[in-house]
Each structure stands twice: as structure tokens, then as C-alpha cells.
Design an enzyme around this catalytic site. Structure first.
Site, PDB file in Angstrom:
ATOM      1  N   TYR A  61       8.385 -23.971 -10.409  1.00 56.39           N
ATOM      2  CA  TYR A  61       8.802 -24.158  -9.021  1.00 56.39           C
ATOM      3  C   TYR A  61       9.285 -22.860  -8.371  1.00 56.39           C
ATOM      4  O   TYR A  61      10.352 -22.815  -7.762  1.00 56.39           O
ATOM      5  CB  TYR A  61       9.918 -25.202  -8.933  1.00 56.39           C
ATOM      6  CG  TYR A  61       9.551 -26.590  -9.392  1.00 56.39           C
ATOM      7  CD1 TYR A  61       8.226 -26.979  -9.574  1.00 56.39           C
ATOM      8  CD2 TYR A  61      10.540 -27.528  -9.655  1.00 56.39           C
ATOM      9  CE1 TYR A  61       7.906 -28.251 -10.003  1.00 56.39           C
ATOM     10  CE2 TYR A  61      10.233 -28.806 -10.084  1.00 56.39           C
ATOM     11  CZ  TYR A  61       8.913 -29.162 -10.253  1.00 56.39           C
ATOM     12  OH  TYR A  61       8.608 -30.428 -10.688  1.00 56.39           O
ATOM     13  N   HIS A 125       6.590 -30.414 -19.529  1.00 56.79           N
ATOM     14  CA  HIS A 125       6.040 -30.726 -18.215  1.00 56.79           C
ATOM     15  C   HIS A 125       4.679 -31.417 -18.289  1.00 56.79           C
ATOM     16  O   HIS A 125       4.417 -32.354 -17.540  1.00 56.79           O
ATOM     17  CB  HIS A 125       5.922 -29.424 -17.414  1.00 56.79           C
ATOM     18  CG  HIS A 125       6.055 -29.611 -15.939  1.00 56.79           C
ATOM     19  ND1 HIS A 125       6.335 -28.581 -15.077  1.00 56.79           N
ATOM     20  CD2 HIS A 125       5.946 -30.705 -15.160  1.00 56.79           C
ATOM     21  CE1 HIS A 125       6.397 -29.026 -13.836  1.00 56.79           C
ATOM     22  NE2 HIS A 125       6.159 -30.310 -13.854  1.00 56.79           N
TER      23      HIS A 125
END
Length: 321
Positions: A61, A125
Site C-alpha cells: 500500500y 496477503h
């Protein structure tokens, strides 16, 4: 609604989780923007004031981990905050980042960016079904044994792989995945927003939902509002009105989903509840514990999301199918 989750450390995971995917404070990708950083710090402060204890971020991110780390250092609140971060997000052209070396590298970078020596929740993830689960779980177990990770989670892992990983961990006397992260909402997507994304919505998610309900497995729901599908700004009659509308329509814009959206909007008007709040309240009322990750850019939007916790359960129960 399900009670908030308490971690082994005693920290409480809030039902609404601040999504850090928008925490970026650079101009032209490279130059720091102090004014933007101050604005983001104020937004994070507002989240705490509204009762949010948990902040979700990831190596993927942008500057999110850096911003959270700088904010916690500035406020001196690390001991009061639940940090959830992620590793093993493949880069362009990569199949996966799940070798022990890549897992270690990602995690060490996250600790450095967050300015901490421990994270409360660590998610893997993305999965790679071509790889065995054993080396992955062995490496993650080392972080827990060293006190660097409190709880392990699987983000965008299919149910059968979660079960296989947890079976191995139990046999090996190691910690398994205690939390899942996936998409869940009133409507299933038409196309996954990116390769490897996992959802619990719709018929394809029924088996996983049943299993997680039986095990009472907590789920961190990403994109709780389906990228804005339930926002007033989205018009099913003009699905290509803007870039955002085109993105929503591509991923959720089926005739069946649009028909349900109209039914839900009508029901929301009848009960004087904003449609997004109603959709969020639905996700918060499941047979298994759910915590909704919300990506908000203002205090007002955060307040709207937190207000979903107060929607009466009987109203949620009547949401049209």
C-alpha cells in the site's frame, strides 16, 4: 452483533477497521508532502476518537506503513493500537512471494517502516496453490516464537488451503491462521478486481461461510462496500459516468446485482437508513465474527461507517434478497 475480538495480548480489535490503503503523502510519487501528512495524522486521530482501535496496512500500500509508523511514533500510542499488516504480495510479473527468504524480507521491511518490533496481526496477503503450505507455516511460526507477531492470518486464501495450513500447523504444534481476510458483501462480484482475490459472497462462498460459521473464525472484510457499489453516486442506469463508476460496474455490474441494489435502496429509504450503512451493517451481522475494513478519506465518512454498528438488527434481518 458479534462482540469485538480480543487478541491473546488483551487488545481489542474494533468492529470497524481503518483501511490504510489510502495513506499516501507524497507528491509525484517521490516528494514528501508535509501538509498531506498532517491531514492524514488528523484522520488517524479521528479514527481513534470514534472508537477505532485497529489499523490495517500492507507492504503493497505505498507509504501506508511509513505513515502509520510516523503517526504512532508522534502520538506515542503503539501500545494502544492494533496493527494488522500483510506480506507476500506479488509484484508485477511475479507468481508469488512466498519463499522463506521473501517472507522474511517483507516482514523485516514492515517492522522497519512501522517503527516497531512487533505487529499484532500478520496476514499472508496472497496464496500460491502450486506451493506446499509447510515451509510457509514454518517461517511464520518463527515470527510468533520470537514475539514479533501476535496472531497469524490468511488474506485472499481459499478455504481449502486455510484448512490444509491449519491442519499442518496443529500437527506440528505450531500456530495456525486465526483470522481470515476476504471480500464479503450483499452482492458477489462479476469479475475479481485483481488476480488471486478471494470472496465469501454468493453461492461460490457458501461452503467457506458455513465452515467459518462452524469454527467461529473471525473474518476481516476488505472492500466492505464493494468499491462504492452501494453509494448514492453510483447510478446503474449510467454505469460509465465516471472512472469510479466504470470500475464498480466492471466488477459488480450485473443485471442481478443492479436489481438487488434497487431493492436495497428502496428498503433503506423506507427505514430512513443510508444505503451504505445498511450494506455495511449487513456485513457486520453474519453467522461468524466479522470486522469491516473501511477506506475513508474524511472524518465524516468514518462517522458514517461507525454508525453502521448502531443499525437495529431487526432492520438488517429484513434486507431484501
Amino acid at each position: 452483533m458479534t462482540a469485538s475480538l480480543q487478541l491473546p495480548s488483551g487488545k481489542i480489535v474494533s468492529r470497524i477497521i481503518f483501511g490504510g490503503d489510502r495513506l499516501r503523502a507524497r507528491r509525484f510519487l517521490f516528494f514528501p508532502d508535509p501538509a498531506k501528512e498532517r491531514q492524514l495524522f488528523e484522520l488517524l486521530d479521528a479514527a481513534v476518537e470514534l472508537g477505532v482501535t485497529t489499523f490495517d496496512t500492507a507492504r503493497a500500500y505505498g507509504q501506508s506503513e511509513q505513515i502509520l509508523g510516523a503517526w504512532m511514533a508522534s502520538r506515542g500510542n503503539r501500545d494502544q493500537i492494533v496493527i494488522s499488516t500483510k506480506l507476500a504480495c506479488p509484484g508485477p510479473g511475479q507468481r508469488s512471494r512466498l519463499s522463506p527468504q521473501e517472507i522474511r524480507s517483507d516482514f523485516e521491511t514492515s517492522l522497519r517502516e512501522l517503527k516497531t518490533d512487533q505487529v499484532d496481526i500478520l496476514f499472508v496477503h496472497y496464496d500460491d496453490r502450486s506451493l506446499p503450505v509447510e515451509p510457509i507455516m514454518n517461517e511464520l511460526a518463527r515470527f510468533v516464537e520470537r514475539g514479533q507477531v501476535g496472531t497469524l492470518g490468511a488474506s485472499n486464501w481459499q478455504h481449502d488451503r486455510v484448512m490444509a495450513a491449519n491442519h499442518y500447523a496443529a500437527q506440528a504444534g505450531q500456530p495456525g491462521f486465526s483470522i481470515i481476510s476476504a471480500h464479503l458483501g450483499l452482492v458477489p462480484w462479476v469479475h475479481p478486481p485483481w488476480p488471486g482475490a478471494c470472496q465469501l459472497s454468493g453461492p461460490e462462498g457458501a461452503a467457506a461461510r458455513n465452515s467459518y460459521a462452524q469454527a467461529q473464525m473471525p473474518v476481516f472484510v476488505w472492500s466492505s462496500l464493494s468499491f462504492g457499489f452501494f453509494a448514492d453516486e453510483y447510478d446503474p442506469q449510467v454505469p460509465r459516468a465516471s472512472f469510479r463508476s466504470r470500475w464498480i460496474s466492471r466488477n459488480f455490474g450485473s443485471a442481478e446485482n443492479h436489481a438487488r441494489l434497487e431493492r436495497v435502496r428502496r428498503y433503506a429509504r423506507e427505514h430512513n437508513v443510508p444505503t451504505p450503512q445498511l450494506a455495511l451493517a449487513s456485513t457486520l451481522n453474519q453467522r461468524f465474527p466479522t470486522h469491516c475494513i473501511v477506506g475513508c478519506s474524511s472524518r465524516h465518512k468514518l462517522e458514517d461507517c461507525v454508525a453502521a454498528l448502531s443499525v437495529p438488527k431487526e432492520i438488517v434481518a429484513g434486507i431484501p434478497s
